[in-house]
Write an enzyme that holds these catalytic residues in place. Structure first.
Site, short mmCIF file in Angstrom:
data_model
loop_
_atom_site.label_atom_id
_atom_site.label_comp_id
_atom_site.label_asym_id
_atom_site.label_seq_id
_atom_site.Cartn_x
_atom_site.Cartn_y
_atom_site.Cartn_z
N HIS A 1 -30.19 -2.36 29.36
CA HIS A 1 -29.09 -1.34 29.72
C HIS A 1 -28.90 -0.56 28.49
O HIS A 1 -27.67 -0.62 27.92
CB HIS A 1 -27.72 -2.24 30.06
CG HIS A 1 -26.87 -1.55 30.86
ND1 HIS A 1 -26.00 -1.91 31.89
CD2 HIS A 1 -26.71 -0.09 30.88
CE1 HIS A 1 -25.28 -1.13 32.28
NE2 HIS A 1 -25.59 0.20 31.52
N GLU B 1 -25.88 -8.90 34.74
CA GLU B 1 -25.90 -8.79 33.45
C GLU B 1 -25.23 -9.58 32.44
O GLU B 1 -24.22 -9.83 32.56
CB GLU B 1 -25.68 -7.39 32.89
CG GLU B 1 -26.72 -6.35 33.81
CD GLU B 1 -26.62 -4.90 33.44
OE1 GLU B 1 -25.78 -4.50 32.59
OE2 GLU B 1 -27.36 -3.95 33.89
#
Length: 528
Positions: free
Chosen positions: A279, A261
């Site tokens: 997220h 990420e």
């Protein structure tokens, strides 16, 4: 006196500052900017972070005064916990702050997958009315497999009950009875994979769970299955999932987390049956406020010298109010033990006796180790690194509890075995409404004398005139005796005198007393 300094390295809710209160100097820095973080952290007592700030060995080395790293969230991927532990820095997080938000997002992703909400939304906004293309499935009477049946997994199960689904759960740490109480049927992972119409993952990312739902696992599922991951990236193999969807072996997926990420490009993005979010599991106003307030309270406790229930690298957890007064006593007993022993024991038993043992007194074992090493190592000793220091010195410790205490309502004894086989014991208790700390015994000599900042102990062959000689030497040196007790061992004819002094006793005065009374052992203890 200057206030402790708290560095806020990322944007936190205003309630976080309010929870810290006026007792701290609060500073701000962009923790993601390494060049700004390292100088900013140099003299702070605590740092509050989220996920963008990396507190690694380099940052810890730069933070000479750091006592607490507080992560306003659940994960600790950006904190080097072993390095913090070695440095004596407490690491805290907010383990329950986002569980509701994460569970609700998982349910949202599951519903979005079942009804093709995301692609239908995008098509309609682009001017296409495609009712027939985006038909979905109901949840009623479907089987939902929950991989990881901890707090979030259980919340998901609770929320899905209203949809009339059957819950299957896989978790090797949950009992059949506990799963049954929550309306779930505990199964093996293979059974869950084979039977589930929906699978939702709620596992932490560990070496054992990375890639758990991967190529092999995806050969065991129904082709109509839809898989949700709102837990941790990497537990679900994204490449294997993309291939399974492309080959028609999996019907769809909903992902909030990714192995790397931020993730802005993935083969999964090519499939309309995949719903993705960046997220967002903890990204609700409520979760952010809960996380900030929780870690602010932990910082207050830690910098105030209290134990912190949410500390991830300190054992002991929540401490009962009845147990708290004994923490400082036991720590001081550890320092007295070191002063008498002059060395580190190979085995230290922390023996707690009396009514207090109806509570969890395990924190006293840490307190004893902290006291034991405080005066013999240059490194700061904390509840965090005391067990590591003990291990480095070859000192094993254990806690022993006994409900019965013969002489006092409660008494704690530190009993140590030295490398040469000799033994030493130091005992203490708390007495009266003011919980006065008292020393009640040293190596078989019975005492009842308050612990004080300045103390001295002399053992000698008992005979008349010794106390007078000690008093005269100290008086001539202008060292005032605030309290004194003599304990005798009738079998050996030896005695121990314990002195409470108003000021530190000079080394030359100690030598004079030793020579004058023929002292066998002399110990000076300064608990400053």
């Amino acid at each position: 006196m200057s206030k402790p300094v708290v560095l806020i390295a990322e944007e936190l809710s205003p309630a976080t500052i309010d929870a810290l209160g006026p007792d701290f100097e609060v500073r701000h820095v962009d923790g993601a900017d390494r060049s700004a973080l390292l100088p900013a952290i140099a003299d702070v007592d605590a740092v509050l972070i989220r996920s963008a700030t990396k507190i690694d060995a380099e940052a810890l080395a730069a933070a000479k005064n750091l006592k607490v790293v507080a992560r306003a969230g659940v994960g600790l991927d950006n904190v080097d916990v072993p390095a913090a532990t070695k440095a004596g820095v407490m690491v805290v997080n907010a383990p329950t702050s986002n569980i509701t938000s994460a569970a609700e997002l998982a349910v949202g992703l599951l519903l979005a997958c079942a009804r093709n909400i995301a692609p239908a939304n995008e098509a309609l906004k682009n001017g296409a009315w495609k009712r027939s293309k985006y038909g979905g499935v109901e949840l009623l009477e479907k089987k939902v497999g929950i991989v990881g049946f901890g707090r979030i997994g259980q919340l998901v199960a609770e929320r899905l009950k209203g949809f009339g689904v059957e819950i299957l759960a896989y978790d090797p740490y949950v009992s059949v009875q506990r799963a049954g109480q929550l309306g779930a049927r505990l199964v093996t992972l293979d059974e869950l994979l084979a039977e589930s119409d929906f699978i939702t993952i709620h596992l932490p990312k560990t070496p054992e769970t990375i890639g758990l739902i991967g190529t092999e696992a995806l050969t065991k599922v129904k082709p109509s299955v839809r898989i949700i991951n709102a837990a941790r990236g990497g537990v679900l193999d994204e490449q294997a999932l993309a291939e399974a969807i492309a080959e028609g072996r999996v019907a769809g997926a909903g992902l909030d987390v990714f192995a790397t990420e931020p993730c802005t490009d993935s083969p999964l993005f090519a499939h309309e049956s995949v719903v993705v979010t960046p997220h967002l599991g903890a990204s609700t106003e409520e979760a952010q406020e809960k996380a900030g307030v929780a870690v602010a309270k932990s910082v207050r406790l830690a910098l105030g010298g209290d134990l912190v229930p949410d500390a991830v690298n300190v054992s002991g957890g929540a401490v009962a109010e009845e147990v708290r007064p004994g923490i400082d006593l036991v720590e001081k007993l550890g320092r007295v033990f070191t002063a008498f022993a002059g060395a580190v024991p190979v085995q230290l038993d922390v023996e707690a006796r009396g009514e207090i043992t109806s509570h969890d007194v395990s924190i006293w074992q840490l307190a004893a180790l902290k006291g034991l090493f405080t005066d013999i190592t240059e490194d700061p000793v904390t509840y965090v690194n005391a067990p590591l220091i003990a291990k480095e010195f070859g000192c094993e410790s254990r806690l022993v509890t006994e409900e019965v205490s013969e002489d006092f309502r409660n008494v704690t004894t530190l009993s140590g075995t030295m490398a040469d086989g000799s033994t030493l014991s130091v005992a203490g208790t708390l007495t009266g409404p003011k919980m006065v700390q008292k020393l009640t015994g040293i190596n078989g000599y019975d005492l009842e004398i308050p612990l004080s900042v300045h103390m001295a102990f002399f053992s000698y062959v008992d005979r008349p005139g010794v106390i007078g000689a000690v008093g005269k030497i100290l008086g001539d040196a202008n060292v005032n005796i605030a309290g004194m007790q003599v304990s005798r061992d009738d079998e050996t004819g030896k005695a121990l005198v314990a002195l409470i002094l108003d000021n530190e006793i000079p080394a030359e005065v100690v030598t004079s007393v030793e020579a004058a009374i023929g002292a066998e052992t002399v110990r000076v203890v300064d608990l400053v």
